[in-house]
Design an enzyme around this catalytic site. Sequence first.
Site: not given
Ligand code: NI
Length: 168
Positions: A46, A51, A92-93, A134-135, A138
């Site tokens: 995701g 991000q 998380c990236l 989660h997204e 963000h």
């Molecule tokens: Ni994330």
Amino acid sequence: MAKLDIKIYPDPVLRKKARQVGRVGDDERRLAYDMIETMRSSNGVGLAAPQVGVSKRIIVAEDVEGDKGATLTLINPKITQKKGKAKFCEGCLSLPGVSNDVMRPEFITVEALNLDGDELKINTDGILARIIQHEIDHLDGIVFIDKIGFLKRKKIIKQLGAKVCMKF
Ligand code: NI
């Protein structure tokens, strides 16, 4: 398609509330395709536009448990119903190298626009519900470590700091 740079915590863009997309056009489509390429080449499931430094309400998600293995793009996503509670390990990236269990609603209904600007409504649970929540966080300037206990969060931030220190 192009691979974009992923913003790493504590980059301020990760704390901004992203703005609604007014009209879905070529800019949004191009961004979504680039986000999908970036997510895949980073082995993520995701990704949210902030991000990659774009403060717009766009997310992409892999339907990893779905039969067809679809990749979803959701524009202006909004959770309209949620039910139950589940614990699941999240990473998380934007917070490389760390992960932790996070409690979230188990079932969600999400309404959004797709890349054609059409309205869609998804009822889901499992990993996809997890990724979407989660997204969307963000988009509201929230990262998963905000949702865990203070001491664990402190520990994780320390681990992140250690990694940052090694990058000369
Ligand atoms: Ni994330």
